[in-house]
Design an enzyme around this catalytic site. Structure first.
Site, PDB file in Angstrom:
ATOM      1  CG  HIS A 205      -0.261   0.036   2.534  1.00 32.29           C
ATOM      2  ND1 HIS A 205       0.131   1.210   3.133  1.00 32.29           N
ATOM      3  CD2 HIS A 205       0.102  -0.951   3.389  1.00 32.29           C
ATOM      4  CE1 HIS A 205       0.695   0.942   4.303  1.00 32.29           C
ATOM      5  NE2 HIS A 205       0.698  -0.371   4.472  1.00 32.29           N
TER       6      HIS A 205
ATOM      7  CB  CYS B 180       1.424  -3.555   5.442  1.00 30.03           C
ATOM      8  SG  CYS B 180      -0.060  -4.353   6.117  1.00 30.03           S
TER       9      CYS B 180
END
Length: 233
Positions: A167, A183
């Site tokens: 992301h 992440c």
């Protein structure tokens, strides 16, 4: 003499990260074009501060030897790079931030879903660990303050959500560091570029970082020893 002393001091203890000197990085016309302001988005994205963005973490085509087929995403967490494998031994390389110690993840997954300005829903474990995330337990709408940034690619294994994402939302000054909660974080400019190049179903290989794995193992060993009373609390 003062300048000589400074030079000796710098050469003796330099770490390769001279951000503390306040000296800006140079930029090329390609860099300025790649990281210019993006006004056509639902939420405008300002130009990236190239003075704080180490050139090695800027988006660029590179030579890359791999047995993975073209179209595969390879995340090298140890080197802090994400590669989109191309043809003829080439790849597009992006700089990334990775999971903090204890939150790293590795494995083979598939991009099962893609989202623009995605909603961020912290997992229950994160809410329990950090009460500041509690107001967003049912989701934070997409926007400039959303930690997922402008785009998210969702990693699935065997049809199940791994809860790990590729992301946006990264910052020039923190690329190359272990700062996220597990992440893989890129600059918004870069995740938009990747989003536009990668289809759903893309194979994704996340390589482990031996340093994070070793630290996590050491921490687990220490915690077990403390529980057994063999290490002073």
């Amino acid at each position: 003499m003062v300048m000589i002393g400074l030079a000796v001091s710098l050469s003796g203890c330099a770490t390769g990260n001279l951000d503390w000197l306040g000296v800006a990085y140079d930029s090329t016309e390609t860099d300025r074009r790649n990281y210019a302001a993006l006004g056509g988005e639902r939420f405008p994205i300002a130009a990236a501060d190239l003075g704080k963005l180490d050139p090695k973490y800027r988006r660029q085509p590179v030579a890359y030897a791999t047995s993975e087929p073209a179209g595969t995403i390879v995340v090298d967490t140890a080197q802090r790079y994400l590669y989109l494998v191309g043809e003829n031994g080439r790849a597009m390389r992006y700089g990334i931030e990775v999971g903090r110690e204890g939150f790293g993840w590795s494995g083979v997954a598939t991009i099962a879903r893609k989202a623009q300005w995605p909603t961020w829903t912290p997992p229950a474990e994160m809410v329990a660990r950090d009460p500041r995330t509690a107001p967003f337990a049912r989701g934070m709408p997409g926007g400039p303050e959303n930690p997922l940034g402008a785009r998210a690619l969702y990693l699935y294994q065997g049809g199940r959500d791994t809860l790990y994402r590729i992301h946006g939302g990264g910052r020039p000054s923190t690329l190359g560091k272990a700062t996220s909660s597990g992440c893989i974080r890129l600059l918004d400019h870069d995740v938009i570029d990747l989003f536009n190049r990668v289809p759903n179903g893309a194979r994704t290989v996340v390589l482990s970082d031996p340093r994070l794995a070793a630290r996590q193992e050491n921490n687990s060993t220490t915690a077990s020893a403390r529980a057994d009373g063999t290490v002073p609390m």
